[in-house]
Design a protein around this motif. Structure first.
Motif, PDB file in Angstrom:
ATOM      1  N   ARG A  93      66.961  51.789  22.379  1.00 59.59           N
ATOM      2  CA  ARG A  93      66.543  51.237  21.088  1.00 59.59           C
ATOM      3  C   ARG A  93      67.168  49.855  20.875  1.00 59.59           C
ATOM      4  NH1 ARG A  93      66.552  55.740  18.797  1.00 59.59           N
ATOM      5  NH2 ARG A  93      68.784  55.878  18.454  1.00 59.59           N
ATOM      6  N   HIS A  94      68.456  49.720  21.182  1.00 63.88           N
ATOM      7  CA  HIS A  94      69.151  48.439  21.052  1.00 63.88           C
ATOM      8  C   HIS A  94      68.475  47.374  21.931  1.00 63.88           C
ATOM      9  CE1 HIS A  94      72.332  45.430  20.906  1.00 63.88           C
ATOM     10  NE2 HIS A  94      72.267  45.408  22.223  1.00 63.88           N
ATOM     11  N   ASN A  95      68.213  47.732  23.184  1.00 62.18           N
ATOM     12  CA  ASN A  95      67.577  46.778  24.098  1.00 62.18           C
ATOM     13  C   ASN A  95      66.185  46.391  23.623  1.00 62.18           C
ATOM     14  OD1 ASN A  95      69.862  46.838  25.661  1.00 62.18           O
ATOM     15  ND2 ASN A  95      68.982  48.123  27.259  1.00 62.18           N
ATOM     16  N   ALA A  96      65.418  47.356  23.143  1.00 65.21           N
ATOM     17  CA  ALA A  96      64.064  47.068  22.649  1.00 65.21           C
ATOM     18  C   ALA A  96      64.125  46.181  21.411  1.00 65.21           C
ATOM     19  CB  ALA A  96      63.319  48.369  22.351  1.00 65.21           C
ATOM     20  N   ASN A  97      65.070  46.445  20.507  1.00 59.94           N
ATOM     21  CA  ASN A  97      65.219  45.611  19.314  1.00 59.94           C
ATOM     22  C   ASN A  97      65.606  44.183  19.685  1.00 59.94           C
ATOM     23  OD1 ASN A  97      64.553  47.670  17.540  1.00 59.94           O
ATOM     24  ND2 ASN A  97      66.677  48.256  17.180  1.00 59.94           N
ATOM     25  N   THR A  98      66.518  44.035  20.636  1.00 58.95           N
ATOM     26  CA  THR A  98      66.926  42.709  21.087  1.00 58.95           C
ATOM     27  C   THR A  98      65.738  41.956  21.673  1.00 58.95           C
ATOM     28  OG1 THR A  98      69.193  43.449  21.484  1.00 58.95           O
ATOM     29  CG2 THR A  98      68.479  41.445  22.634  1.00 58.95           C
ATOM     30  N   ALA A  99      64.961  42.627  22.507  1.00 60.52           N
ATOM     31  CA  ALA A  99      63.783  41.987  23.102  1.00 60.52           C
ATOM     32  C   ALA A  99      62.799  41.564  22.019  1.00 60.52           C
ATOM     33  CB  ALA A  99      63.113  42.934  24.094  1.00 60.52           C
ATOM     34  N   GLY A 100      62.543  42.444  21.063  1.00 59.66           N
ATOM     35  CA  GLY A 100      61.619  42.123  19.971  1.00 59.66           C
ATOM     36  C   GLY A 100      62.086  40.938  19.158  1.00 59.66           C
ATOM     37  N   ASN A 101      63.387  40.908  18.834  1.00 61.09           N
ATOM     38  CA  ASN A 101      63.939  39.793  18.064  1.00 61.09           C
ATOM     39  C   ASN A 101      63.803  38.476  18.815  1.00 61.09           C
ATOM     40  OD1 ASN A 101      64.672  41.451  15.926  1.00 61.09           O
ATOM     41  ND2 ASN A 101      66.760  41.759  16.698  1.00 61.09           N
ATOM     42  N   ARG A 102      64.082  38.492  20.092  1.00 53.33           N
ATOM     43  CA  ARG A 102      63.984  37.261  20.879  1.00 53.33           C
ATOM     44  C   ARG A 102      62.538  36.800  21.028  1.00 53.33           C
ATOM     45  NH1 ARG A 102      68.805  36.917  25.241  1.00 53.33           N
ATOM     46  NH2 ARG A 102      70.467  37.329  23.746  1.00 53.33           N
ATOM     47  N   LEU A 103      61.639  37.735  21.166  1.00 58.54           N
ATOM     48  CA  LEU A 103      60.222  37.349  21.248  1.00 58.54           C
ATOM     49  C   LEU A 103      59.744  36.745  19.926  1.00 58.54           C
ATOM     50  CD1 LEU A 103      58.814  40.323  23.314  1.00 58.54           C
ATOM     51  CD2 LEU A 103      58.832  37.903  23.996  1.00 58.54           C
ATOM     52  N   ARG A 104      60.176  37.329  18.818  1.00 57.56           N
ATOM     53  CA  ARG A 104      59.805  36.765  17.511  1.00 57.56           C
ATOM     54  C   ARG A 104      60.377  35.360  17.338  1.00 57.56           C
ATOM     55  NH1 ARG A 104      60.174  42.054  16.293  1.00 57.56           N
ATOM     56  NH2 ARG A 104      62.366  42.035  15.728  1.00 57.56           N
ATOM     57  N   ARG A 105      61.647  35.184  17.749  1.00 58.91           N
ATOM     58  CA  ARG A 105      62.280  33.873  17.662  1.00 58.91           C
ATOM     59  C   ARG A 105      61.536  32.863  18.539  1.00 58.91           C
ATOM     60  NH1 ARG A 105      67.808  35.102  18.308  1.00 58.91           N
ATOM     61  NH2 ARG A 105      67.674  34.772  20.527  1.00 58.91           N
ATOM     62  N   ASP A 107      58.365  32.994  19.371  1.00 53.40           N
ATOM     63  CA  ASP A 107      57.075  32.703  18.713  1.00 53.40           C
ATOM     64  C   ASP A 107      57.264  31.714  17.562  1.00 53.40           C
ATOM     65  OD1 ASP A 107      55.804  34.380  20.498  1.00 53.40           O
ATOM     66  OD2 ASP A 107      55.659  36.058  19.074  1.00 53.40           O
ATOM     67  N   LEU A 108      58.340  31.873  16.788  1.00 56.20           N
ATOM     68  CA  LEU A 108      58.622  30.946  15.687  1.00 56.20           C
ATOM     69  C   LEU A 108      58.862  29.542  16.207  1.00 56.20           C
ATOM     70  CD1 LEU A 108      60.951  32.980  13.298  1.00 56.20           C
ATOM     71  CD2 LEU A 108      58.673  32.095  12.787  1.00 56.20           C
ATOM     72  N   LEU A 109      59.611  29.426  17.292  1.00 61.83           N
ATOM     73  CA  LEU A 109      59.880  28.110  17.883  1.00 61.83           C
ATOM     74  C   LEU A 109      58.594  27.474  18.405  1.00 61.83           C
ATOM     75  CD1 LEU A 109      63.239  28.824  19.732  1.00 61.83           C
ATOM     76  CD2 LEU A 109      62.911  27.389  17.712  1.00 61.83           C
ATOM     77  N   ALA A 110      57.742  28.309  19.007  1.00 57.72           N
ATOM     78  CA  ALA A 110      56.479  27.788  19.553  1.00 57.72           C
ATOM     79  C   ALA A 110      55.560  27.294  18.436  1.00 57.72           C
ATOM     80  CB  ALA A 110      55.785  28.873  20.364  1.00 57.72           C
ATOM     81  N   GLU A 111      55.683  27.906  17.240  1.00 60.84           N
ATOM     82  CA  GLU A 111      54.855  27.493  16.108  1.00 60.84           C
ATOM     83  C   GLU A 111      55.482  26.340  15.343  1.00 60.84           C
ATOM     84  OE1 GLU A 111      54.509  31.059  13.788  1.00 60.84           O
ATOM     85  OE2 GLU A 111      53.267  32.063  15.278  1.00 60.84           O
ATOM     86  N   GLY A 112      56.626  25.857  15.799  1.00 61.80           N
ATOM     87  CA  GLY A 112      57.283  24.753  15.134  1.00 61.80           C
ATOM     88  C   GLY A 112      58.210  25.185  14.027  1.00 61.80           C
ATOM     89  N   GLY A 113      58.490  26.487  13.960  1.00 61.95           N
ATOM     90  CA  GLY A 113      59.384  27.000  12.936  1.00 61.95           C
ATOM     91  C   GLY A 113      60.831  26.713  13.283  1.00 61.95           C
ATOM     92  N   VAL A 114      61.698  27.166  12.441  1.00 63.75           N
ATOM     93  CA  VAL A 114      63.139  26.977  12.644  1.00 63.75           C
ATOM     94  C   VAL A 114      63.689  28.151  13.421  1.00 63.75           C
ATOM     95  CG1 VAL A 114      65.346  26.717  11.465  1.00 63.75           C
ATOM     96  CG2 VAL A 114      63.292  25.687  10.508  1.00 63.75           C
ATOM     97  N   GLY A 115      64.561  27.918  14.421  1.00 59.62           N
ATOM     98  CA  GLY A 115      65.137  28.966  15.260  1.00 59.62           C
ATOM     99  C   GLY A 115      66.391  29.415  14.789  1.00 59.62           C
TER     100      GLY A 115
END
Length: 115
Positions: A93-105, A107-115
């Motif tokens: 669960r910890h590893n999956a949450n970490t992966a999800g958080n990094r993927l979201r981050r 995606d935000l960077l790719a959209e020009g959002g703040v990291g």
């Protein structure tokens, strides 16, 4: 020191035994269902893993019965096995949450959002 990660088949076998004691072919069917058909255990593989898990004290034989002249063993999770399964579930669960958080981050960077 923490235990090494469980293999996927071992994790699924312990998961199958978490609810109720089962015999080998019941475990095979349950693992197939839990894994959405991805993990198809062969009897030889299953019984080798079951023997190892018994040796490690993670499961035990609950009862034996004879069905059509064949011995059927029902296995159940021990308290140690339940603890080990809970630890592994938390690790995954910890590893999956970490992966999800990094993927979201990402995606935000790719959209020009703040990291």
């Amino acid at each position: 020191m923490s235990s090494p990660p469980l293999t996927e088949p071992t994790f699924l076998i312990l998961t199958a035994l978490a609810d109720t004691p089962q015999h080998g072919y019941g475990v095979i069917g349950d693992v197939l269902e839990i894994s959405d058909g991805r993990v198809k255990l062969r009897a030889g593989t299953l019984y080798a893993v079951l023997d190892r898990l018994r040796t490690e004290g993670l499961i035990e034989v609950e009862r034996e019965e004879v069905v059509q002249s064949r011995l059927r063993r029902y296995y159940r999770l021990t308290a140690v096995g339940a603890q080990r399964l809970a630890e592994e579930a938390a690790r995954l669960r910890h590893n999956a949450n970490t992966a999800g958080n990094r993927l979201r981050r990402r995606d935000l960077l790719a959209e020009g959002g703040v990291g």
